[in-house]
Write a protein that holds these residues in place. Structure first.
Motif, mmCIF file in Angstrom:
data_model
loop_
_atom_site.group_PDB
_atom_site.id
_atom_site.type_symbol
_atom_site.label_atom_id
_atom_site.label_comp_id
_atom_site.label_asym_id
_atom_site.label_seq_id
_atom_site.Cartn_x
_atom_site.Cartn_y
_atom_site.Cartn_z
ATOM 1 N N TYR A 180 0.732 -1.129 0.028
ATOM 2 C CA TYR A 180 -0.167 0.024 -0.119
ATOM 3 C C TYR A 180 0.820 1.399 0.099
ATOM 4 N N GLU A 267 -1.817 -5.368 -3.654
ATOM 5 C CA GLU A 267 -2.179 -4.203 -3.286
ATOM 6 C C GLU A 267 -3.492 -4.378 -2.468
ATOM 7 N N TYR A 272 -3.135 3.800 3.981
ATOM 8 C CA TYR A 272 -3.293 2.580 5.075
ATOM 9 C C TYR A 272 -2.370 3.631 5.810
#
Length: 403
Positions: A180, A267, A272
């Motif tokens: 991420y 992904e 995040y």
């Protein structure tokens, strides 16, 4: 929304569409009949009192395909363990808590220590290792996934995307790493990955030369991500580091044991965020200082096992090469921040690079002073060889704690 570019030796699975979560979970329910799934949650007791973990449990309570959830609980006394049982009791799935500070698991730890097999220090690596042992002992799962308990942007799509590549029988993956981007509060985060590890791997490729292992590490978008999934038989044979080198150590072990075609990265989130470690500039035994040192030593140990001869001149050249490459990365992220309207403190970024350069050198000195240091916890295959009934004892102890 991700791109579709494939680079390096590791397959990348992007977010190319807004696929409905229900459709993904429906497939995972079907997969679970053939490859049952277990989720491991390493947790400190203090995280039960934070704002991330309660929200994570609300999401997990709606996950329909999990066969088991295993929680590793650290730094909890008896009253806190009782509270944890009540806290996690809202989960409808079969779940168990490993009370690492409880008398039953401590007794088992002493048994391992008598054979020279116990983890050498407390921490996430020790927590995860015991949880993996319990999953093996319970026999309820064929696929294990792991994620942290401090994720502030959690959704149940994260474990779904993390499990999918390994749980799908039509795919050939035995290990999957989540990735991420780290942007929160109008700033780019993930300093240890983007300012230390990636430039260090590039510098090692320059100083030592091209190696398949370094190309492997350089293929991961976020090699320090704490989210990964794997088949249970992979877990049995790997040695897990007990310090901050956990993520690099796991990657190193699966690289040694499996072909590139068995790896992928996926992904798992558009964004995040989790708790941020303090820099601890004046204390090399805490925060980002200890994290970066442990990661460096994990890399050096791995390279030494591959026949690379490391000495003071190696680390002197590595520090200088890293520093130049890392400053170039600062320029790249400055451009990233400008075009996206994000705040960027160039002075603070370059200070971090200077600090990481010192840690690269200091970690090299410590490695040379103690080349026999072995922070790896033995594999579960070795434990079972030495103590054939240990997994049964572990299973029984956890069941009694949770009764």
């Amino acid at each position: 929304m991700g791109d579709f570019f494939q680079n390096g030796v590791v397959t990348t699975l992007h977010r190319l569409s807004d696929r409905p979560l229900e459709a993904l979970e429906e497939e995972l329910i079907r997969f679970s009949r053939h490859r049952p799934m277990s989720l491991v949650l390493p947790s400190l007791y203090s995280e039960l009192e934070g704002r991330a973990l309660p929200a994570i449990l609300e999401e997990l309570a709606r996950v329909p395909y999990l066969n088991e959830i295993v929680i590793g609980l650290d730094r909890a006394d008896e009253d806190q363990f009782r509270h944890a049982r009540e806290f996690f009791g809202r989960l409808p799935q079969h779940h168990r808590i490993l009370w690492h500070d409880g008398p039953r698991l401590r007794e088992l730890d002493r048994l391992l220590a008598s054979q020279g097999l116990a983890p050498q220090e407390p921490g996430k690596g020790r927590n995860v290792w015991y949880c993996y042992g319990y999953v093996i002992a319970s026999g309820k799962a064929d696929v294990i996934a792991l994620h942290d308990c401090d994720i502030l942007t959690y959704s149940r799509e994260m474990p779904a995307r993390l499990f999918y590549p390994v749980a799908n029988p039509a795919l050939n993956y035995r290990f999957c790493k989540g990735y991420y981007y780290r942007v929160a509060g109008g700033r780019i985060h993930g300093r240890v990955t983007r300012l230390m590890l990636t430039p260090l791997v590039r510098a090692l490729k320059t100083v030592i030369g091209p190696l398949d292992y370094l190309e492997f590490l350089d293929s991961f978008r976020y090699p320090l991500a704490g989210e990964f999934s794997m088949r249970v038989d992979v877990v049995r044979e790997i040695r897990i580091p007990s310090d901050w080198g956990l993520e690099i150590g796991v990657l190193s072990e699966v690289h040694r044991n499996h072909a590139h075609s068995h790896f992928c990265q996926v992904e798992i989130a558009d964004a995040y965020d989790h708790k941020h470690q303090p820099v601890s500039q004046d204390n090399p035994e805490a925060g980002l200082a200890k994290m970066s040192m442990d990661i460096c030593k994990a890399l050096y140990r791995k390279l030494a096992t591959m026949g690379c001869v490391l000495h003071q001149e190696t680390f002197r050249a590595l520090k200088a090469t890293y520093y130049r490459i890392a400053l170039d990365f600062v320029d790249r992220y400055y451009s990233e921040a400008r075009i996206n309207g994000l705040a960027f403190d160039r002075h603070a970024e370059e200070q971090m690079v200077e600090l990481f350069a010192q840690h690269i050198w200091l970690a090299g000195e410590q490695f040379l002073e103690n080349p026999m240091e072995t922070p790896f916890i033995p594999s579960w295959n070795r434990v079972v060889s030495a103590l054939p009934d240990f997994l049964d004892r572990l299973y029984q102890a956890v069941e009694e704690d949770n009764a």
